[in-house]
Design a protein around this motif. Structure first.
Motif, short mmCIF file in Angstrom:
data_model
loop_
_atom_site.label_atom_id
_atom_site.label_comp_id
_atom_site.label_asym_id
_atom_site.label_seq_id
_atom_site.Cartn_x
_atom_site.Cartn_y
_atom_site.Cartn_z
N ILE A 6 0.84 -1.19 0.00
CA ILE A 6 0.00 0.00 0.00
C ILE A 6 0.88 1.25 0.00
CG2 ILE A 6 -1.88 1.23 1.17
CD1 ILE A 6 -2.68 -1.55 0.24
N ILE A 7 0.54 2.22 -0.85
CA ILE A 7 1.25 3.50 -0.88
C ILE A 7 0.51 4.52 -0.02
CG2 ILE A 7 2.01 5.44 -2.34
CD1 ILE A 7 2.39 3.49 -4.62
N ASN A 8 1.20 5.10 0.93
CA ASN A 8 0.63 6.14 1.78
C ASN A 8 0.67 7.47 1.02
OD1 ASN A 8 0.06 8.12 3.69
ND2 ASN A 8 1.22 7.10 5.34
N PRO A 9 -0.49 8.01 0.65
CA PRO A 9 -0.51 9.25 -0.14
C PRO A 9 0.10 10.45 0.58
CG PRO A 9 -2.72 8.68 0.64
CD PRO A 9 -1.84 7.52 0.95
N ASP A 10 0.13 10.39 1.93
CA ASP A 10 0.70 11.51 2.68
C ASP A 10 2.23 11.53 2.60
OD1 ASP A 10 -1.83 12.34 3.46
OD2 ASP A 10 -1.83 11.05 5.24
N PRO A 29 0.66 11.64 -5.62
CA PRO A 29 0.68 10.31 -4.99
C PRO A 29 0.29 9.21 -5.97
CG PRO A 29 -0.41 11.90 -3.56
CD PRO A 29 -0.19 12.60 -4.87
N HIS A 30 1.03 8.10 -5.91
CA HIS A 30 0.78 6.97 -6.80
C HIS A 30 -0.11 5.93 -6.11
CE1 HIS A 30 3.68 8.89 -9.24
NE2 HIS A 30 4.04 7.81 -9.97
N GLU A 31 -0.62 4.98 -6.90
CA GLU A 31 -1.45 3.91 -6.37
C GLU A 31 -0.99 2.57 -6.96
OE1 GLU A 31 -5.58 4.48 -7.01
OE2 GLU A 31 -5.75 6.20 -5.64
N CYS A 43 11.72 2.87 -2.99
CA CYS A 43 11.13 4.05 -2.35
C CYS A 43 12.06 4.59 -1.26
CB CYS A 43 9.77 3.72 -1.77
SG CYS A 43 8.96 5.15 -1.02
N LYS A 44 12.45 5.83 -1.38
CA LYS A 44 13.36 6.45 -0.41
C LYS A 44 12.62 7.23 0.68
CE LYS A 44 17.03 7.01 -3.85
NZ LYS A 44 17.90 7.98 -4.56
N PHE A 45 11.27 7.20 0.63
CA PHE A 45 10.50 8.00 1.56
C PHE A 45 9.62 7.17 2.49
CE2 PHE A 45 11.30 10.29 -2.39
CZ PHE A 45 11.92 11.45 -1.91
N ASN A 46 9.87 5.84 2.51
CA ASN A 46 9.10 4.92 3.35
C ASN A 46 7.60 5.09 3.15
OD1 ASN A 46 11.44 3.84 4.59
ND2 ASN A 46 11.53 5.61 5.96
N ALA A 47 7.23 5.34 1.90
CA ALA A 47 5.81 5.58 1.60
C ALA A 47 5.03 4.29 1.33
CB ALA A 47 5.71 6.51 0.40
N ILE A 48 5.75 3.18 1.17
CA ILE A 48 5.07 1.92 0.84
C ILE A 48 5.16 0.98 2.03
CG2 ILE A 48 4.95 -0.01 -0.77
CD1 ILE A 48 6.42 1.73 -2.81
N SER A 49 4.00 0.50 2.48
CA SER A 49 3.94 -0.42 3.61
C SER A 49 3.35 -1.76 3.17
CB SER A 49 3.09 0.17 4.74
OG SER A 49 1.79 0.47 4.28
#
Length: 489
Positions: free
Chosen positions: A435-439, A463-465, A481-487
């Motif tokens: 899951i990509i966190n849009p924030d 933001p991507h999906e 991902c360098k921004f820890n946006a994907i969990s």
């Protein structure tokens, strides 16, 4: 591994302390003194009685009383008898026998000669897997040195006893750890077990009375002869005497071989000798007995380790593998791993093992794919019990143990896989969701460019999906991902 005073070396007494390729070094450490004592006493039954009184049980997994096994073979009369050393160590994560053969080969040769004298055998055979080249090399060197020194061959010590030892090579079949399958393999036939009786002590190699013990069992014999049965029997528990060698592996700080007195607790082994769980993670389970054993939880940590206690807890001693797992391990996947191994290693002779274990694996695979039902869990339990009751040999009879023990101790985890279609440990690939966190996503497109199937969409700087239907859960996006946006959920 020698970092704790709770360890006691008996089987491993010489490993790391002597040069295994120098017979003089072994002799300097009381080598062949036990054989000399037995031959000079010239009373096979007296030596058998010493082994019986010591309480030594087979270290290969079955735990049958060693002295009684010798006595049965000694009472079966024939023109030729055989002593067989089972060095076919097939459990995942087990390397006890290999270490003894590489570090102290003469102790095994000496023990086999003692066994030969006691049962009236003049021929010894070591069945060893060909994947152990160093152990094979050192055994061949040891046999040659012992023959040249008059400690093997004809008229040993000038006392009229003849005993020769040869190697027989296995191709790595797990089922050949079972003594009747091992004997058939040595005879050049398929490594398949047969019904007992007759036991090998009655009709074994080439139809002759044969005594089969594993490497660790033999490693204890010379020291019992030299120090006395009372000394050995004073170590361990009431029904499990002496020490046991374990191969500690898995999520633990100190991996490697340990030798501990019977009766020590799992907690002492894992937290004091093993140094605790790696990276300070939470302990989840410990698998003892390899594919034939079970997974024991925290409530069993203070259980004294011996043959009977481990069986009562739903596991078994096995040959001595001990794999520690933490909170990141999925117990359904662990059971599936061992079933996959068993299915691959089954000789296929009996249908409960050949077909039943395949069905067990298919149900576990279905559950880890998120397609399981509650009925599947009932089928797992019922089929496991049927296989245990009807399989021909120890491989099939114990193969459902990892399934039954994980169902017993981690029922909620199975239900979670089936009802919620989620893996609490995040190990089942099919049940993962990326899951990509849009924030946190800045729309750099690094993840989209890394995705091999084009499952990630989105405009630059937006933001991507991730399209869950197309995602193959490879994890490439997380790495980029360098921004820890994907969990992972």
């Amino acid at each position: 591994m020698e970092n704790n005073k709770k360890q006691l070396r008996i089987a491993l007494r010489n490993c790391g302390f002597i040069n295994p390729e120098n017979i003089e070094d072994y002799i300097a450490h009381s080598g062949y003194a036990a054989l000399a004592s037995v031959l000079e006493t010239n009373d096979p039954q007296a030596t058998i009685d010493v082994i019986k009184k010591s309480g030594l049980r087979g270290r290969g997994g079955g735990g049958f009383p060693t002295g009684l096994k010798w006595e049965i073979a000694s009472k079966n009369h024939a023109d030729q008898k055989y002593v067989v050393c089972n060095a076919d160590e097939g459990d995942p994560g087990a390397f006890m026998d290999r270490s003894i053969l590489e570090g102290d080969p003469h102790s095994i040769l000496e023990a086999m000669a003692i066994n030969g004298f006691c049962i009236g055998a003049s021929k010894g055979l070591i069945y060893i897997r060909a994947e152990y080249p160093l152990a094979i090399e050192r055994l061949l060197i040891a046999i040659k040195q012992a023959e040249e020194a008059g400690l093997l061959g004809r008229n040993i010590f000038g006392l009229g006893f003849n005993f020769d030892i040869e190697l027989r090579y296995g191709a790595g079949a797990f089922v050949c750890g079972e003594e009747t399958a091992l004997i058939h393999s040595m005879e050049g036939d398929r490594g398949e077990p047969t019904f007992k009786p007759p036991f090998p002590a009655q009709s074994g190699y080439l139809g002759k009375p044969t005594n089969v013990n594993n490497v660790e069992t033999f490693a204890n014999i010379p020291v019992i002869i030299l120090k006395g049965w009372e000394w050995f029997a004073s170590i361990g528990t009431e029904k499990s005497k002496g020490t046991k060698v374990f191969a500690l592996a898995g999520k633990i700080d100190n991996v490697g071989l340990i030798e501990v007195p019977m009766g020590i607790t799992l907690r002492e082994v894992i937290y004091e000798i093993g140094g605790g769980i790696k990276d300070d993670r939470k302990f989840k389970a410990v698998q003892t007995g390899g594919p034939s054993g079970g997974c024991l939880t925290e409530k069993f940590l203070d259980t004294p380790i011996d043959y009977d206690n481990l069986i009562d807890a739903g596991s078994m001693m096995g040959s001595g593998g001990m794999i520690v797992m933490d909170e990141d391990d999925c117990m359904v996947s662990v059971a599936k791993f061992y079933l996959d191994f068993t299915v691959e290693e089954s000789c296929g002779k009996c249908s409960p093992c050949r077909i039943g274990n395949k069905r067990l694996y298919e149900i576990l695979d279905k559950i880890t794919e998120g397609k399981g039902t509650m009925e599947d869990l009932d089928h797992l339990k019922n089929l496991s019990k049927v296989i245990k009751d009807t399989a021909l040999c120890g491989l099939g009879q114990t193969s459902p143990n990892p399934v039954l023990s994980t169902i017993e101790n981690f029922w909620g985890e199975y239900v979670y896989h089936v009802v919620d279609k989620k893996c609490p440990a995040g190990q089942c690939k099919a049940l993962k969701s990326y899951i990509i966190n849009p924030d946190l996503c800045i729309g750099c497109t690094a993840c989209a460019r890394a995705c091999p199937v084009g499952a990630i969409k989105g405009e630059k700087k937006m933001p991507h999906e991730i399209n869950q239907a197309n995602c193959i859960k490879c994890g490439a996006c997380v790495e980029k991902c360098k921004f820890n946006a994907i969990s992972i959920k």
